[in-house]
Each structure stands twice: as C-alpha cells, then as structure tokens.
Design a protein around this motif. Structure first.
Motif, PDB file in Angstrom:
ATOM      1  N   VAL A  94       0.849  -1.192   0.000  1.00 49.26           N
ATOM      2  CA  VAL A  94       0.000   0.000   0.000  1.00 49.26           C
ATOM      3  C   VAL A  94       0.881   1.238   0.000  1.00 49.26           C
ATOM      4  O   VAL A  94       1.607   1.495   0.960  1.00 49.26           O
ATOM      5  CB  VAL A  94      -0.941   0.015   1.217  1.00 49.26           C
ATOM      6  CG1 VAL A  94      -1.804   1.277   1.189  1.00 49.26           C
ATOM      7  CG2 VAL A  94      -1.808  -1.242   1.238  1.00 49.26           C
ATOM      8  N   GLU A  95       0.816   1.988  -1.109  1.00 50.96           N
ATOM      9  CA  GLU A  95       1.620   3.203  -1.229  1.00 50.96           C
ATOM     10  C   GLU A  95       0.869   4.410  -0.681  1.00 50.96           C
ATOM     11  O   GLU A  95      -0.360   4.442  -0.676  1.00 50.96           O
ATOM     12  CB  GLU A  95       1.968   3.493  -2.697  1.00 50.96           C
ATOM     13  CG  GLU A  95       2.750   2.409  -3.402  1.00 50.96           C
ATOM     14  CD  GLU A  95       1.909   1.690  -4.410  1.00 50.96           C
ATOM     15  OE1 GLU A  95       2.455   1.191  -5.402  1.00 50.96           O
ATOM     16  OE2 GLU A  95       0.684   1.628  -4.213  1.00 50.96           O
ATOM     17  N   SER A  96       1.634   5.411  -0.292  1.00 59.77           N
ATOM     18  CA  SER A  96       1.072   6.696   0.114  1.00 59.77           C
ATOM     19  C   SER A  96       2.132   7.767  -0.083  1.00 59.77           C
ATOM     20  O   SER A  96       3.319   7.451  -0.263  1.00 59.77           O
ATOM     21  CB  SER A  96       0.612   6.663   1.570  1.00 59.77           C
ATOM     22  OG  SER A  96       1.697   6.369   2.425  1.00 59.77           O
ATOM     23  N   GLY A  97       1.697   9.025  -0.073  1.00 61.83           N
ATOM     24  CA  GLY A  97       2.651  10.118  -0.110  1.00 61.83           C
ATOM     25  C   GLY A  97       2.761  10.871  -1.421  1.00 61.83           C
ATOM     26  O   GLY A  97       3.519  11.832  -1.524  1.00 61.83           O
ATOM     27  N   GLY A  98       2.044  10.443  -2.439  1.00 56.62           N
ATOM     28  CA  GLY A  98       2.105  11.167  -3.699  1.00 56.62           C
ATOM     29  C   GLY A  98       1.438  12.525  -3.584  1.00 56.62           C
ATOM     30  O   GLY A  98       0.827  12.861  -2.570  1.00 56.62           O
ATOM     31  N   GLY A  99       1.546  13.310  -4.638  1.00 52.51           N
ATOM     32  CA  GLY A  99       0.916  14.626  -4.640  1.00 52.51           C
ATOM     33  C   GLY A  99       1.463  15.495  -5.745  1.00 52.51           C
ATOM     34  O   GLY A  99       2.117  15.003  -6.672  1.00 52.51           O
ATOM     35  N   SER A 100       1.166  16.784  -5.627  1.00 46.09           N
ATOM     36  CA  SER A 100       1.602  17.754  -6.628  1.00 46.09           C
ATOM     37  C   SER A 100       2.561  18.743  -5.998  1.00 46.09           C
ATOM     38  O   SER A 100       2.282  19.276  -4.918  1.00 46.09           O
ATOM     39  CB  SER A 100       0.392  18.502  -7.193  1.00 46.09           C
ATOM     40  OG  SER A 100      -0.485  17.621  -7.851  1.00 46.09           O
ATOM     41  N   VAL A 101       3.678  18.991  -6.689  1.00 41.57           N
ATOM     42  CA  VAL A 101       4.669  19.947  -6.216  1.00 41.57           C
ATOM     43  C   VAL A 101       5.200  20.729  -7.397  1.00 41.57           C
ATOM     44  O   VAL A 101       5.057  20.311  -8.543  1.00 41.57           O
ATOM     45  CB  VAL A 101       5.849  19.261  -5.484  1.00 41.57           C
ATOM     46  CG1 VAL A 101       5.387  18.592  -4.215  1.00 41.57           C
ATOM     47  CG2 VAL A 101       6.553  18.283  -6.399  1.00 41.57           C
ATOM     48  N   GLN A 102       5.846  21.841  -7.094  1.00 37.92           N
ATOM     49  CA  GLN A 102       6.520  22.594  -8.142  1.00 37.92           C
ATOM     50  C   GLN A 102       7.918  22.044  -8.342  1.00 37.92           C
ATOM     51  O   GLN A 102       8.488  21.395  -7.461  1.00 37.92           O
ATOM     52  CB  GLN A 102       6.581  24.070  -7.760  1.00 37.92           C
ATOM     53  CG  GLN A 102       5.219  24.756  -7.808  1.00 37.92           C
ATOM     54  CD  GLN A 102       5.333  26.253  -7.692  1.00 37.92           C
ATOM     55  OE1 GLN A 102       6.214  26.765  -7.003  1.00 37.92           O
ATOM     56  NE2 GLN A 102       4.432  26.966  -8.350  1.00 37.92           N
ATOM     57  N   ALA A 103       8.469  22.316  -9.511  1.00 37.83           N
ATOM     58  CA  ALA A 103       9.826  21.879  -9.814  1.00 37.83           C
ATOM     59  C   ALA A 103      10.782  22.376  -8.732  1.00 37.83           C
ATOM     60  O   ALA A 103      10.680  23.517  -8.278  1.00 37.83           O
ATOM     61  CB  ALA A 103      10.251  22.401 -11.175  1.00 37.83           C
ATOM     62  N   GLY A 104      11.687  21.489  -8.334  1.00 44.63           N
ATOM     63  CA  GLY A 104      12.616  21.813  -7.264  1.00 44.63           C
ATOM     64  C   GLY A 104      12.141  21.375  -5.905  1.00 44.63           C
ATOM     65  O   GLY A 104      12.915  21.395  -4.938  1.00 44.63           O
ATOM     66  N   GLY A 105      10.891  20.985  -5.807  1.00 44.96           N
ATOM     67  CA  GLY A 105      10.318  20.576  -4.538  1.00 44.96           C
ATOM     68  C   GLY A 105      10.648  19.139  -4.178  1.00 44.96           C
ATOM     69  O   GLY A 105      11.395  18.454  -4.888  1.00 44.96           O
ATOM     70  N   SER A 106      10.069  18.681  -3.061  1.00 47.44           N
ATOM     71  CA  SER A 106      10.354  17.348  -2.542  1.00 47.44           C
ATOM     72  C   SER A 106       9.064  16.625  -2.169  1.00 47.44           C
ATOM     73  O   SER A 106       8.063  17.263  -1.812  1.00 47.44           O
ATOM     74  CB  SER A 106      11.242  17.446  -1.295  1.00 47.44           C
ATOM     75  OG  SER A 106      12.481  18.053  -1.582  1.00 47.44           O
ATOM     76  N   LEU A 107       9.125  15.311  -2.248  1.00 48.79           N
ATOM     77  CA  LEU A 107       8.038  14.452  -1.788  1.00 48.79           C
ATOM     78  C   LEU A 107       8.648  13.192  -1.196  1.00 48.79           C
ATOM     79  O   LEU A 107       9.754  12.791  -1.592  1.00 48.79           O
ATOM     80  CB  LEU A 107       7.100  14.053  -2.930  1.00 48.79           C
ATOM     81  CG  LEU A 107       6.088  15.065  -3.432  1.00 48.79           C
ATOM     82  CD1 LEU A 107       5.380  14.534  -4.672  1.00 48.79           C
ATOM     83  CD2 LEU A 107       5.074  15.410  -2.347  1.00 48.79           C
ATOM     84  N   ARG A 108       7.912  12.564  -0.289  1.00 49.45           N
ATOM     85  CA  ARG A 108       8.344  11.297   0.276  1.00 49.45           C
ATOM     86  C   ARG A 108       7.227  10.276   0.095  1.00 49.45           C
ATOM     87  O   ARG A 108       6.111  10.484   0.575  1.00 49.45           O
ATOM     88  CB  ARG A 108       8.664  11.451   1.752  1.00 49.45           C
ATOM     89  CG  ARG A 108       9.309  10.199   2.356  1.00 49.45           C
ATOM     90  CD  ARG A 108       9.364  10.319   3.858  1.00 49.45           C
ATOM     91  NE  ARG A 108      10.275   9.343   4.458  1.00 49.45           N
ATOM     92  CZ  ARG A 108      10.149   8.874   5.690  1.00 49.45           C
ATOM     93  NH1 ARG A 108       9.143   9.276   6.452  1.00 49.45           N
ATOM     94  NH2 ARG A 108      11.015   8.015   6.169  1.00 49.45           N
TER      95      ARG A 108
END
Length: 128
Positions: A5-19
């Motif tokens: 089960v994955e989680s943590g996706g989303g929308s960010v601007q270039a240069g940003g971070s996600l986990r």
C-alpha cells in the motif's frame, strides 16, 4: 500473499520534494527485494530504485543524486525520498516486491523485471 500500500504522492513545483511510503504485509521472504517503479503517460513503466535484504541499492541514472530509497525492516515499509523534482518525474509511482533470484555469477539478486507483487500506485505531479 503480499499486499503493498503506497502513500505520499501529490503535486509539487519543480525543485520541490516528496516522500513516498509503501507498507508491506505478508511473507517477509517475498519482500526481500523491494523497489519503486514509475509510469508516465504514454511511456513504458521503468525502474526507479531497488533495495534488497542485504541493503544493496540501485538507482536509475535519471534519479541518482536526487532520490533516496530506504527500508524500515522492523515495519517492513519502503520509502522513496524525492528531492529536486523535475517535471519529467511526473508519473504514477508503484511499489513492488519479490523474492530474490539465483544467478550463477552474482548469487542472490533482485530480478530486473517481472516483479511478482505490486501496489496500486500513487500519482506524483511536478509542475514547472
């Protein structure tokens, strides 16, 4: 049987971070190899990063130096820390798991394709 089960996706601007996180349940041996794959619209699914039970890690050239894969063995949870995100990183990201395979020259390794267990995917969108 293994469930991912994955989680943590989303929308960010270039240069940003996600986990991203991937919680695995079921056979520990069947999750000896775990990895992240992604599929962008109109493109084939590609490997992003993998990790085996010995902690050996591999990355796609396109994400080296920006993404970090890790695994909490106690929780059997896989992570993908994504930094310096680019619009070309936009894709659905999938967690995958499998048993290792035996190769005569390298011993027990993670397979390069056709992994057995897959999560449902999580969308990552990077805007410019």
């Amino acid at each position: 049987q293994v469930q991912l089960v994955e989680s943590g996706g989303g929308s960010v601007q270039a240069g940003g971070s996600l986990r991203l996180s991937c919680a695995a349940s079921g056979s520990r041996y069947s999750t000896s190899c775990m990895g992240w794959f992604r599929q962008a619209p109109g493109k084939e699914r590609e490997g992003v990063a993998t990790i085996d039970s010995a902690g050996r890690i591999s990355y796609a050239d396109s994400v080296k130096g920006r993404f970090t894969i890790s695994k909490d063995n106690a929780k059997n949870t896989l992570y993908l820390e994504m930094n310096s995100l680019k619009p070309e990183d936009t894709a659905i990201y999938y967690c995958a798991a499998d048993r290792p395979i035996w190769e005569e020259t390298t011993g027990w390794v993670c397979r390069r394709s056709s992994w057995s267990y897959w999560g449902q995917g999580t969308q990552v969108t990077v805007s410019s």
